[in-house]
Design an enzyme around this catalytic site. Sequence first.
Site, short mmCIF file in Angstrom:
data_model
loop_
_atom_site.label_atom_id
_atom_site.label_comp_id
_atom_site.label_asym_id
_atom_site.label_seq_id
_atom_site.Cartn_x
_atom_site.Cartn_y
_atom_site.Cartn_z
N HIS A 18 -4.05 -10.53 -1.58
CA HIS A 18 -5.45 -10.15 -1.35
C HIS A 18 -6.26 -10.56 -2.56
O HIS A 18 -5.73 -11.11 -3.53
CB HIS A 18 -5.57 -8.65 -1.08
CG HIS A 18 -5.57 -7.80 -2.31
ND1 HIS A 18 -6.52 -6.86 -2.56
CD2 HIS A 18 -4.72 -7.76 -3.37
CE1 HIS A 18 -6.27 -6.26 -3.72
NE2 HIS A 18 -5.18 -6.79 -4.22
N CYS A 26 -9.37 -9.45 -10.63
CA CYS A 26 -8.74 -9.25 -9.31
C CYS A 26 -9.40 -10.10 -8.22
O CYS A 26 -9.01 -10.01 -7.06
CB CYS A 26 -8.79 -7.78 -8.91
SG CYS A 26 -7.90 -6.71 -10.05
N HIS A 30 -3.99 -12.74 -5.36
CA HIS A 30 -2.79 -12.21 -5.99
C HIS A 30 -2.13 -11.26 -5.00
O HIS A 30 -2.66 -11.02 -3.92
CB HIS A 30 -3.13 -11.49 -7.31
CG HIS A 30 -3.98 -10.28 -7.14
ND1 HIS A 30 -5.35 -10.34 -6.87
CD2 HIS A 30 -3.67 -8.96 -7.18
CE1 HIS A 30 -5.83 -9.12 -6.77
NE2 HIS A 30 -4.83 -8.26 -6.95
N HIS A 32 0.64 -7.74 -4.05
CA HIS A 32 1.25 -6.47 -4.42
C HIS A 32 2.38 -6.16 -3.45
O HIS A 32 2.38 -6.62 -2.31
CB HIS A 32 0.24 -5.32 -4.33
CG HIS A 32 -0.91 -5.44 -5.26
ND1 HIS A 32 -0.83 -5.14 -6.59
CD2 HIS A 32 -2.19 -5.82 -5.04
CE1 HIS A 32 -1.99 -5.33 -7.16
NE2 HIS A 32 -2.85 -5.76 -6.24
N HIS A 70 3.56 -9.65 4.35
CA HIS A 70 3.62 -11.08 4.07
C HIS A 70 2.46 -11.85 4.69
O HIS A 70 2.61 -12.90 5.29
CB HIS A 70 4.98 -11.67 4.51
CG HIS A 70 6.07 -11.26 3.58
ND1 HIS A 70 6.73 -10.06 3.71
CD2 HIS A 70 6.59 -11.86 2.49
CE1 HIS A 70 7.63 -9.95 2.75
NE2 HIS A 70 7.56 -11.03 1.98
N GLU A 148 -0.42 0.36 -5.01
CA GLU A 148 -0.31 -1.07 -5.30
C GLU A 148 0.91 -1.37 -6.17
O GLU A 148 1.17 -2.52 -6.50
CB GLU A 148 -1.56 -1.57 -6.02
CG GLU A 148 -2.78 -1.57 -5.16
CD GLU A 148 -3.98 -2.17 -5.88
OE1 GLU A 148 -4.90 -2.58 -5.17
OE2 GLU A 148 -3.99 -2.23 -7.12
#
Length: 160
Positions: A18, A26, A30, A32, A70, A148
Amino acid sequence: MKVNLDGIHTNLRFSAAHMVIGHKSCGKIHGHSYIVDVEVEGERSGQFGFVIDFKVLKDITRKICKTLDHRVLIPIESPDLEVTYEDDKTIEFTLLGDCEYKLPKSDVVLLPIPSTTAESLSIYITEKIVEALPDTSTLDYIEVQVNEGIGQGASYHKTL
C-alpha cells in the site's frame, strides 16, 4: 461478556502493499504483514451460551483477510487518486496529479476508503465482518484492530 480473537495466534493475517498518498516516507509503495485482532462483547445466548461462535467469527475474518492478501491496496475514495483506466486485465491510476501507475488488475484490490492506513483498514474490516455476521441482535459492539506489525496498529470500535 467479551470474546477475543488474537490474530497472531488464530492466523488472522494478510500481507499487502500500500501507500499513504502524500506522506513523506509512507507515500512510496511498501508492504506490511498485517495481523487482525477482533473483540466482540454481547450477551450469551443460544443452545451453547456463546456470545458468538469462534468458528463463525474466524471464518468470516479469514475470508476478508484472504481478499486482501498479496495484493496492492488502492483507496479509491482518496481525493489524491484518480483511476484513469480500468478494464478486465489492467488498472491505471494517478496520484497527486503526476505519479502514474499501471498494474495487473488481478494484483489490486480497490477499496472504498479514503486511505490505506491501519485506521481506515480497521474500519473497512469491521464493516465487512458486521455485514457477514448472521445475527448481531445479542451483540453490544465489535472492535477490530489492524496491526501493521507487532506492536503497532489501529483499532475501530463499532457499537451494534
